[in-house]
Write an enzyme that holds these catalytic residues in place. Structure first.
Site, mmCIF file in Angstrom:
data_model
loop_
_atom_site.group_PDB
_atom_site.id
_atom_site.type_symbol
_atom_site.label_atom_id
_atom_site.label_comp_id
_atom_site.label_asym_id
_atom_site.label_seq_id
_atom_site.Cartn_x
_atom_site.Cartn_y
_atom_site.Cartn_z
ATOM 1 N N MET A 162 34.119 59.432 40.133
ATOM 2 C CA MET A 162 34.497 58.024 40.270
ATOM 3 C C MET A 162 35.426 57.911 41.476
ATOM 4 O O MET A 162 36.482 58.537 41.500
ATOM 5 C CB MET A 162 35.186 57.544 38.999
ATOM 6 C CG MET A 162 35.632 56.099 39.024
ATOM 7 S SD MET A 162 36.116 55.494 37.373
ATOM 8 C CE MET A 162 37.425 56.626 36.948
ATOM 9 N N ARG A 297 39.424 55.598 30.275
ATOM 10 C CA ARG A 297 40.715 55.304 29.645
ATOM 11 C C ARG A 297 40.759 55.805 28.201
ATOM 12 O O ARG A 297 41.755 56.369 27.762
ATOM 13 C CB ARG A 297 40.999 53.803 29.727
ATOM 14 C CG ARG A 297 41.396 53.373 31.127
ATOM 15 C CD ARG A 297 41.528 51.883 31.303
ATOM 16 N NE ARG A 297 42.033 51.581 32.643
ATOM 17 C CZ ARG A 297 42.208 50.366 33.130
ATOM 18 N NH1 ARG A 297 41.914 49.307 32.383
ATOM 19 N NH2 ARG A 297 42.676 50.182 34.352
ATOM 20 N N TYR A 430 47.158 58.522 35.554
ATOM 21 C CA TYR A 430 45.823 58.259 36.110
ATOM 22 C C TYR A 430 44.969 57.409 35.174
ATOM 23 O O TYR A 430 45.258 57.258 34.015
ATOM 24 C CB TYR A 430 45.112 59.519 36.569
ATOM 25 C CG TYR A 430 44.734 60.607 35.595
ATOM 26 C CD1 TYR A 430 44.771 60.468 34.232
ATOM 27 C CD2 TYR A 430 44.298 61.840 36.109
ATOM 28 C CE1 TYR A 430 44.395 61.484 33.379
ATOM 29 C CE2 TYR A 430 43.925 62.881 35.268
ATOM 30 C CZ TYR A 430 43.971 62.688 33.898
ATOM 31 O OH TYR A 430 43.586 63.717 33.071
ATOM 32 N N GLU A 431 43.947 56.794 35.764
ATOM 33 C CA GLU A 431 43.093 55.802 35.095
ATOM 34 C C GLU A 431 43.884 54.583 34.617
ATOM 35 O O GLU A 431 43.559 53.967 33.609
ATOM 36 C CB GLU A 431 42.336 56.441 33.919
ATOM 37 C CG GLU A 431 41.450 57.598 34.290
ATOM 38 C CD GLU A 431 40.456 57.263 35.395
ATOM 39 O OE1 GLU A 431 40.115 56.069 35.553
ATOM 40 O OE2 GLU A 431 40.021 58.189 36.098
ATOM 41 N N GLY A 432 44.899 54.224 35.380
ATOM 42 C CA GLY A 432 45.708 53.054 35.051
ATOM 43 C C GLY A 432 46.975 53.458 34.333
ATOM 44 O O GLY A 432 46.928 53.997 33.226
#
Length: 590
Positions: A162, A297, A430-432
């Site tokens: 990604m 997430r 990471y991932e928000g």
């Protein structure tokens, strides 16, 4: 039983008593799915996790991935482990049958993925990203792209990545500058992406990058982002990897943890432009990428559970062996007999069980949503930021407790406790970040529907609390009392949010972290309470678990209620106070 498969009985309990796996299989006519199958699958996964992946974990920490001659070379042993993972069919577990997958429910895949990440999180990140790419292609890819790429991604023959973040576009994806220029039926991609997990390696014959980029006539901001599939190797007429595409890793990050997972800076189009293929419609790429991001997430939240479970098992083993002091008879005492050590172990164990219950419950809602259950779809959207945010924050505490149980030896790298702590630190980032998850929960998941999903969830919790109170069992009544007190504060927070925060975006953002953490502890306490209730019912009949296990479920539920649920009330009271002091100082005063 191998140590990294130790939680398998608890996993089966959650799948049985909280998820209702057999009933789900009957409801959706999943003929190949059953609790008995899940039991076998989880035990077999535990063998690979324990025997193959776990021994590589410390080695990967010491000798991470390296960039050699413009190629990323993975840690020795990882390629062989990956091939064993693929050859045993683990990559295909939840993939669609029409593309070579086994078609098993997502919740069972979640139970298995827990073991991979417990054994070796750096390794497990590679198949995790591939699974996300599969989800995005299934949801948004054209028939042609699906036919050319899905089977190999699902089998694990190829890996996926990604590519979102850029040097000047972190969480603010509106700043994405990577360009995509039309070239017939394909596109030429030019730009740079950073922090790309497993962006390059030699474990698979191809790597399929999903890349956010802008078309020449794209509108500004997030409305002008498109999603492209960019293979490392272009496919030949037979659909096999052929010519090297114009994409390469130009540097690797030197990180606090997960050293064996290469975090790459990827350069697209240094020469003629990397050839890519548009996924879906132009300028809708961010919406498409959220399919992959939401999968990631929940997967990162699961990593919080996994690394916590690994740390708990290590702390438990050490506490049983380490002696400190003597009793009246002169016998050396294992530190597990001391109250404070027992407190820490119970905090770790009950925290892991609560996280497992939440992760599996949310995963089961994904399965129900895939079968058209709209209420489950709304519930899993509400759960996702909690799974990602709360579970990864709690993992910081649990992995730190592992070091504390080890004492001075925990601060020494040779024991391995420090690695779990360092590896866990990336999870709330990471991932928000946790802050982003908190804003998502308070804004898109609560205020946007005027608290509808929240209200339904709190009502369900209230019903379960009343059931606990009516049992007449002192332990269950004590749990219900704690849960009821937390629910009362949560309901006050619900009213406060809907009347005050909706009119003040700064206020909503200020209290969002406390709201997320309140809901995390509340959801964990609720599911632990349900577990205690189910354990009580199981003890009154023939069951597969045995009395000691079921008594243990009630014990950890009571500890969670006493130790963690008061935190929900604390976070709730902080919200009700408004946190007006957050902006009490000017920037110069900070």
């Amino acid at each position: 039983m191998t140590i990294y498969n130790a939680p398998h009985q608890d996993a089966i309990f959650v799948l049985d008593q909280l998820v209702g796996l057999d009933q789900m299989a009957a409801d959706y006519q999943l003929e190949d799915t059953s609790l008995e199958l899940a039991d076998v699958v989880i035990q077999e996964a535990g063998k690979l996790a324990s025997d193959v992946l776990a021994p590589l974990n410390a080695q990967g920490d010491k000798q991470g991935a390296q960039l050699v001659d413009n190629k990323v070379v993975q840690t020795p042993g990882y390629a062989e482990a990956y091939q064993q993972y693929v050859e045993n069919g683990w990559a295909t577990l939840t993939g669609p049958v029409e593309f070579g997958g086994q078609g098993l429910p997502h919740v069972l895949g979640t139970a298995v993925n827990e073991l991979w990440h417990s054994a070796n999180m750096a390794f497990a990140l590679c198949p995790m990203l591939s699974q996300g790419a599969v989800e995005a292609l299934i949801a948004h890819g054209s028939d042609e792209l699906q036919q050319r790429y899905l089977a190999q991604l699902i089998s694990g023959e190829w890996a996926g990545t990604m590519n979102l973040t850029e040097p000047n576009a972190g969480s603010d994806l509106a700043a994405v500058a990577c360009k995509a220029t039309p070239d017939g039926e394909q596109y030429r991609i030019r730009g740079q992406k950073i922090f790309i997990t497993w962006g390059d390696h030699q474990m698979t014959s191809n790597i399929i990058h999903l890349v956010l980029a802008r078309l020449p006539d794209a509108p500004a901001g997030v409305k002008g982002i498109s999603l492209f599939l960019v293979p490392k190797f272009l496919l030949d007429d037979q659909g096999q990897p052929g010519e090297l595409n114009d994409v390469r890793c130009i540097s690797l990050e030197h990180k606090l943890g997960i050293h064996a997972s290469p975090t790459c800076t990827m350069s697209f189009g240094d020469n003629d432009g990397a050839i890519g293929y548009l996924i879906g419609e132009p300028n809708k790429g961010l919406n498409y990428m959220f399919t992959m991001m939401n999968h990631a997430r929940q997967a990162v939240g699961l990593q919080g559970l996994s690394i916590s479970e690994r740390a708990y098992q290590q702390a438990l083993a050490f506490a049983k062996e380490r002696t400190q002091g003597t009793n009246k008879e002169g016998r050396k005492i294992a530190i597990i007999e001391y109250p404070d050590v027992r407190r820490m172990l119970m905090a770790m164990k009950s925290g892991c069980e609560a996280m497992r219950a939440l992760a599996f419950t949310a995963a089961a809602d994904i399965d129900r949503a895939h079968h058209g259950d709209q209420a489950a779809k709304a519930r899993v959207e509400f759960f996702t930021p909690i799974v990602k945010g709360w579970m990864t924050e709690l993992a910081q505490e649990v992995t730190s407790l592992n070091i504390q149980v080890h004492g001075g030896m925990g601060f020494v790298e040779e024991t391995g406790a420090a690695q779990h702590y360092r590896d866990a630190r990336i999870l709330p980032i990471y991932e928000g970040t946790t802050g982003i998850q908190a804003l998502d929960l308070v804004g898109r998941k609560t205020l946007s529907d005027n608290g509808a999903v929240l209200g339904q969830l709190l009502a369900e919790m209230q019903t379960d609390t009343q059931q606990l109170s009516l049992t007449g069992e002192p332990t269950l009544i004590a749990i219900a009392t704690e849960l009821e007190a937390s629910l009362e504060v949560a309901q006050q927070v619900q009213d406060w949010l809907l009347t005050k925060a909706s009119a003040d975006r700064k206020l909503a953002g200020t209290i969002s972290f406390d709201y997320l953490m309140m809901m995390g502890y509340l959801c964990g306490g609720w599911l632990m309470a349900k577990s205690a209730l189910q354990a009580s019912e199981q003890m009154s009949q023939d069951n597969r678990y045995g009395t000691p296990f079921l008594q243990g479920k009630q014990g950890t539920a009571q500890f969670f209620a006493e130790h963690y649920l008061p935190r929900a009330r604390q976070h709730g009271q902080t919200i009700l106070g408004g946190l007006t002091s957050t902006f009490a100082l000017t920037i110069d005063q900070l």
